[in-house]
Scaffold this motif. Structure first.
Motif, PDB file in Angstrom:
ATOM      1  N   ILE A  90     -40.824 -22.846 -18.071  1.00  0.00           N
ATOM      2  CA  ILE A  90     -41.746 -23.619 -17.383  1.00  0.00           C
ATOM      3  C   ILE A  90     -42.867 -24.071 -18.124  1.00  0.00           C
ATOM      4  CG2 ILE A  90     -42.779 -23.756 -14.772  1.00  0.00           C
ATOM      5  CD1 ILE A  90     -40.445 -22.245 -13.644  1.00  0.00           C
ATOM      6  N   THR A 149     -44.809 -26.104 -10.718  1.00  0.00           N
ATOM      7  CA  THR A 149     -43.782 -25.590 -10.575  1.00  0.00           C
ATOM      8  C   THR A 149     -44.118 -24.115 -10.279  1.00  0.00           C
ATOM      9  OG1 THR A 149     -43.034 -27.333 -12.310  1.00  0.00           O
ATOM     10  CG2 THR A 149     -41.731 -25.567 -11.820  1.00  0.00           C
ATOM     11  N   CYS A 157     -41.958 -21.253  -7.512  1.00  0.00           N
ATOM     12  CA  CYS A 157     -40.584 -20.857  -7.320  1.00  0.00           C
ATOM     13  C   CYS A 157     -41.471 -19.701  -7.077  1.00  0.00           C
ATOM     14  CB  CYS A 157     -41.397 -20.854  -9.135  1.00  0.00           C
ATOM     15  SG  CYS A 157     -39.899 -22.240 -10.031  1.00  0.00           S
TER      16      CYS A 157
END
Length: 62
Positions: free
Chosen positions: A23, A28, A32
């Motif tokens: 990542i 992102t 997450c």
């Protein structure tokens, strides 16, 4: 050290996600971990940690 106190997210967790999951962007990371979804004070430091981790990974490869 904790980067996001609101959600208990540490610099180690961010580095692990960057290294093991590949990542490299805040969008992102936020999906997450929900980092930055509360007060937002952690976002700048999290970006710095991601940038630093990416640079270290590139240095290892190169």
């Amino acid at each position: 050290m904790f980067v996001c106190l609101c959600h208990g997210i540490s610099d180690k967790k961010l580095r692990k996600l960057a290294i093991e999951e590949g990542i490299s962007d805040m969008r992102t990371i936020r999906k997450c971990t929900s980092l930055g979804s509360q007060c937002g004070k952690c976002v700048k430091q999290a970006k710095e940690i991601l940038t630093e981790t990416q640079a270290l990974q590139l240095a290892k490869v190169g």
